[in-house]
Design a protein around this motif. Structure first.
Motif, PDB file in Angstrom:
ATOM      1  N   SER A 106       1.156   4.243  -2.848  1.00  0.00           N
ATOM      2  CA  SER A 106       0.895   5.616  -2.396  1.00  0.00           C
ATOM      3  C   SER A 106       2.056   6.534  -2.760  1.00  0.00           C
ATOM      4  O   SER A 106       1.860   7.634  -3.282  1.00  0.00           O
ATOM      5  CB  SER A 106       0.678   5.607  -0.879  1.00  0.00           C
ATOM      6  OG  SER A 106       0.823   6.884  -0.349  1.00  0.00           O
ATOM      7  N   PHE A 166      -6.298   1.704   7.131  1.00  0.00           N
ATOM      8  CA  PHE A 166      -5.562   1.280   5.936  1.00  0.00           C
ATOM      9  C   PHE A 166      -6.515   1.070   4.752  1.00  0.00           C
ATOM     10  O   PHE A 166      -6.265   1.564   3.643  1.00  0.00           O
ATOM     11  CB  PHE A 166      -4.788  -0.011   6.215  1.00  0.00           C
ATOM     12  CG  PHE A 166      -3.958  -0.467   5.045  1.00  0.00           C
ATOM     13  CD1 PHE A 166      -2.727   0.104   4.790  1.00  0.00           C
ATOM     14  CD2 PHE A 166      -4.422  -1.453   4.177  1.00  0.00           C
ATOM     15  CE1 PHE A 166      -1.965  -0.292   3.692  1.00  0.00           C
ATOM     16  CE2 PHE A 166      -3.672  -1.861   3.090  1.00  0.00           C
ATOM     17  CZ  PHE A 166      -2.439  -1.279   2.850  1.00  0.00           C
ATOM     18  N   ALA A 192      -5.871  -6.802   2.073  1.00  0.00           N
ATOM     19  CA  ALA A 192      -6.081  -6.147   3.369  1.00  0.00           C
ATOM     20  C   ALA A 192      -7.324  -6.704   4.058  1.00  0.00           C
ATOM     21  O   ALA A 192      -7.310  -6.972   5.267  1.00  0.00           O
ATOM     22  CB  ALA A 192      -6.204  -4.640   3.182  1.00  0.00           C
ATOM     23  N   GLY A 215       0.824  -1.212   0.000  1.00  0.00           N
ATOM     24  CA  GLY A 215       0.000   0.000   0.000  1.00  0.00           C
ATOM     25  C   GLY A 215       0.850   1.251   0.000  1.00  0.00           C
ATOM     26  O   GLY A 215       0.577   2.222  -0.709  1.00  0.00           O
ATOM     27  N   CYS A 216       1.919   1.222   0.797  1.00  0.00           N
ATOM     28  CA  CYS A 216       2.835   2.364   0.897  1.00  0.00           C
ATOM     29  C   CYS A 216       3.554   2.619  -0.431  1.00  0.00           C
ATOM     30  O   CYS A 216       3.726   3.756  -0.859  1.00  0.00           O
ATOM     31  CB  CYS A 216       3.850   2.096   1.995  1.00  0.00           C
ATOM     32  SG  CYS A 216       4.942   3.466   2.267  1.00  0.00           S
ATOM     33  N   LEU A 240      -4.192  -1.443  -6.794  1.00  0.00           N
ATOM     34  CA  LEU A 240      -4.910  -0.971  -5.607  1.00  0.00           C
ATOM     35  C   LEU A 240      -6.004  -1.957  -5.209  1.00  0.00           C
ATOM     36  O   LEU A 240      -6.203  -2.240  -4.022  1.00  0.00           O
ATOM     37  CB  LEU A 240      -5.518   0.419  -5.866  1.00  0.00           C
ATOM     38  CG  LEU A 240      -4.514   1.586  -5.898  1.00  0.00           C
ATOM     39  CD1 LEU A 240      -5.149   2.834  -6.488  1.00  0.00           C
ATOM     40  CD2 LEU A 240      -3.978   1.884  -4.498  1.00  0.00           C
ATOM     41  N   ILE A 244      -1.154   6.817   5.178  1.00  0.00           N
ATOM     42  CA  ILE A 244      -0.441   5.532   5.129  1.00  0.00           C
ATOM     43  C   ILE A 244       0.908   5.501   5.847  1.00  0.00           C
ATOM     44  O   ILE A 244       1.143   4.627   6.681  1.00  0.00           O
ATOM     45  CB  ILE A 244      -0.280   5.067   3.666  1.00  0.00           C
ATOM     46  CG1 ILE A 244      -1.639   4.609   3.175  1.00  0.00           C
ATOM     47  CG2 ILE A 244       0.715   3.929   3.556  1.00  0.00           C
ATOM     48  CD1 ILE A 244      -1.642   4.020   1.809  1.00  0.00           C
ATOM     49  N   MET A 296      -6.724   3.175   1.184  1.00  0.00           N
ATOM     50  CA  MET A 296      -6.630   2.524  -0.128  1.00  0.00           C
ATOM     51  C   MET A 296      -7.848   2.855  -1.009  1.00  0.00           C
ATOM     52  O   MET A 296      -7.717   3.058  -2.213  1.00  0.00           O
ATOM     53  CB  MET A 296      -6.530   0.996   0.045  1.00  0.00           C
ATOM     54  CG  MET A 296      -5.190   0.512   0.544  1.00  0.00           C
ATOM     55  SD  MET A 296      -3.864   0.719  -0.678  1.00  0.00           S
ATOM     56  CE  MET A 296      -2.953   2.033   0.022  1.00  0.00           C
ATOM     57  N   VAL A 333      -4.414  -4.931  -3.428  1.00  0.00           N
ATOM     58  CA  VAL A 333      -4.025  -4.594  -2.056  1.00  0.00           C
ATOM     59  C   VAL A 333      -5.250  -4.524  -1.141  1.00  0.00           C
ATOM     60  O   VAL A 333      -5.216  -4.995   0.008  1.00  0.00           O
ATOM     61  CB  VAL A 333      -3.225  -3.266  -2.011  1.00  0.00           C
ATOM     62  CG1 VAL A 333      -2.995  -2.807  -0.573  1.00  0.00           C
ATOM     63  CG2 VAL A 333      -1.881  -3.438  -2.707  1.00  0.00           C
ATOM     64  N   ILE A 334      -6.367  -3.980  -1.643  1.00  0.00           N
ATOM     65  CA  ILE A 334      -7.606  -3.896  -0.854  1.00  0.00           C
ATOM     66  C   ILE A 334      -8.121  -5.300  -0.512  1.00  0.00           C
ATOM     67  O   ILE A 334      -8.488  -5.578   0.641  1.00  0.00           O
ATOM     68  CB  ILE A 334      -8.682  -3.063  -1.587  1.00  0.00           C
ATOM     69  CG1 ILE A 334      -8.287  -1.578  -1.593  1.00  0.00           C
ATOM     70  CG2 ILE A 334     -10.065  -3.232  -0.949  1.00  0.00           C
ATOM     71  CD1 ILE A 334      -9.096  -0.701  -2.524  1.00  0.00           C
TER      72      ILE A 334
END
Length: 484
Positions: free
Chosen positions: A22, A78, A181, A18-19, A174, A115, A82, A177-178
């Protein structure tokens, strides 16, 4: 809360992914701005808002991250960040006019602002001080590698595809990652029913917002512009009121008692100077390469790539070294590299080779890899755990303000010197160089600006010498005190 090593690794992988997205998103548009001016038929001052606006939202949001981390769970924050990045990216990809594109960037900035402070705080909760260096180094790889490849990647996309792919390309990553998460991310710290001090939020928003706006506008509008002067003065007055309120409050939005810890204060001063140098170099070098030497944005991006990749790969190594030797030797080593790299460009000319500039940039980036993440780790390690989220928020606020101020000051030095050199060159009857006077003035202005950055490097070096040798022992002592 007891979290297994496997769960810690999964949590870190999701956070780092995620970082990375971003941070990549933050710098992806830098080389696309001139192309977007033509696409949307806007001026340089208007298109600059894609960067300035992003920085403003980020800077305004950072001071309230400490509250958000007390009030909401790791998962909630988080996943929300996102989703903000995702919605912003979809809006930008579909933008039919500049207003929609700018709105999308502002929404992305909300996600990006949460983030990094969130991740720093999670590390403070999960790992003891003696293991944080290597973990921060691994995260540093993601934080540094993203902006490292951004100029080259965006230069390639703009040249061969379309600017919309800068955002379309982010969307599937993205979404992945979601999903990860939702499946794997667990909560780290317990939430509390913290109350939001609305007055402090208003003061920090106006104060930091005006300072960021004033300094980031100074480069294009000039220091004598009434709007710039008013914004900076109002920003400084309101920020002072904000700081006074935080010191008197029993439950501050941004706990300034972190500055009672010597190591944190010293690292904060070094952080200001290093951020100014780093941001200014990322602006100044492309100006020299493109305005002074006539290289394309893609060529300028390629020149920055080797140094930035080396920086990223060195980050985990310097993390291990931090755990073993502490902060002071790393800071001094890194600053020697930075001083050498600045010294190497105080007399750049129209005949300085592309390879020379590339090697010099590699030296700068090696120096930064010894400082960037160890700086954060040393500062946060000096604090007791309960001040971790506040220390992280203070660090990020400092970084945002330093980046804006450093860029504005260096661009002003460059502009003043380039203008002065241009008038001198126009008075000379004979020009012995084959290069245009405007380009030569730009080169000489860049050279003078690097002298200023060399001075900043020496100041940072002097401050680093005051870092305590036995910082790690002091850290363990302060942690022991906080547990008693």
């Amino acid at each position: 809360m007891d979290i297994t090593e496997r769960n810690k690794k999964v949590l870190l992988i999701v956070l780092i992914a995620g970082c990375f997205l971003s941070t990549l998103n933050q710098t992806l548009l830098n080389v696309a701005l001139s192309g977007l001016m033509e696409v949307f038929d806007v001026t340089a001052a208007t298109v600059q808002w894609l960067s300035t606006g992003f920085m403003l939202v980020n800077g305004v949001l950072v001071p309230i991250t400490a509250f958000l981390m007390q009030r909401f769970t790791t998962r909630q924050l988080f996943i929300s960040s996102m989703f903000f990045l995702l919605i912003g990216s979809v809006l930008c990809a579909c933008a039919g006019n500049f207003g929609v594109l700018l709105t999308g960037r502002m929404i992305q900035a909300i996600g990006a602002g949460i983030i990094i402070p969130l991740m720093m705080t999670v590390i403070l909760y999960l790992y003891p001080s003696e293991k944080r260096g290597i973990i921060m180094g691994t995260i540093g790889f993601a934080i540094i590698f993203a902006p490292a490849i951004a100029p080259t990647l965006s230069g390639f996309i703009i040249e061969y595809v379309s600017w919309r792919w800068l955002f379309i390309g982010l969307i599937p990553f993205l979404l992945i990652v979601i999903v990860l998460a939702f499946k794997y991310l667990m909560n780290v710290a317990e939430t509390t029913k913290a109350k939001l001090d609305i007055t402090s939020v208003i003061l920090s928003t106006i104060g930091f917002g005006c300072i960021l706006f004033g300094f980031s506008s100074a480069g294009s509008k000039g220091w004598d512009d009434p709007g710039v002067i008013t914004a900076i003065i109002v920003g400084m007055i309101v920020s002072t009121l904000f700081c006074l309120r935080q010191m008197k409050s029993s439950d501050p939005l941004l706990n300034l008692t972190v500055f009672k810890y010597k190591v944190f204060t010293l690292t904060s001063f070094i952080n200001v100077l290093i951020t100014m140098i780093m941001y200014a170099d990322l602006i100044l070098l492309p100006i020299y390469l493109q305005n002074g030497r006539g290289f394309t944005a893609f060529e300028a991006g390629l020149l920055l790539l080797p140094g930035a990749v080396i920086n990223a790969f060195l980050s985990p190594v310097t993390g291990k070294m931090f755990d073993k030797y502490g902060a002071k030797p790393l800071f001094i080593t890194g600053l020697v590299f930075i001083i050498v790299s600045m010294w190497g460009v105080i007399d750049i000319s129209d005949s300085t080779t592309y390879i020379y500039i590339m090697v010099r940039t590699i030296i700068l980036r090696i120096g930064l890899s010894f400082i960037t993440m160890p700086l954060n780790t040393a500062g946060l390690n000096a604090l007791p755990r309960e001040l971790g989220s506040h220390g992280s928020a203070v660090n990020n606020t400092i970084r945002q303000l330093s980046g804006a101020i450093g860029t504005a000051v260096v661009i002003t030095v460059y502009t003043m010197q380039a203008t002065s050199h241009a008038s001198e060159l126009s008075m000379e009857n004979e020009n012995i160089t084959a290069i245009e006077p405007e380009a030569l003035a730009s080169i000489l202005g860049s050279s003078d600006a690097y002298v200023f950055m060399l001075a900043l490097s020496f100041v940072a070096f002097i401050i680093a010498c005051f870092m305590p040798k036995k910082a790690k022992a002091a850290i363990k002592k302060s942690e022991g005190e906080s547990q008693n």
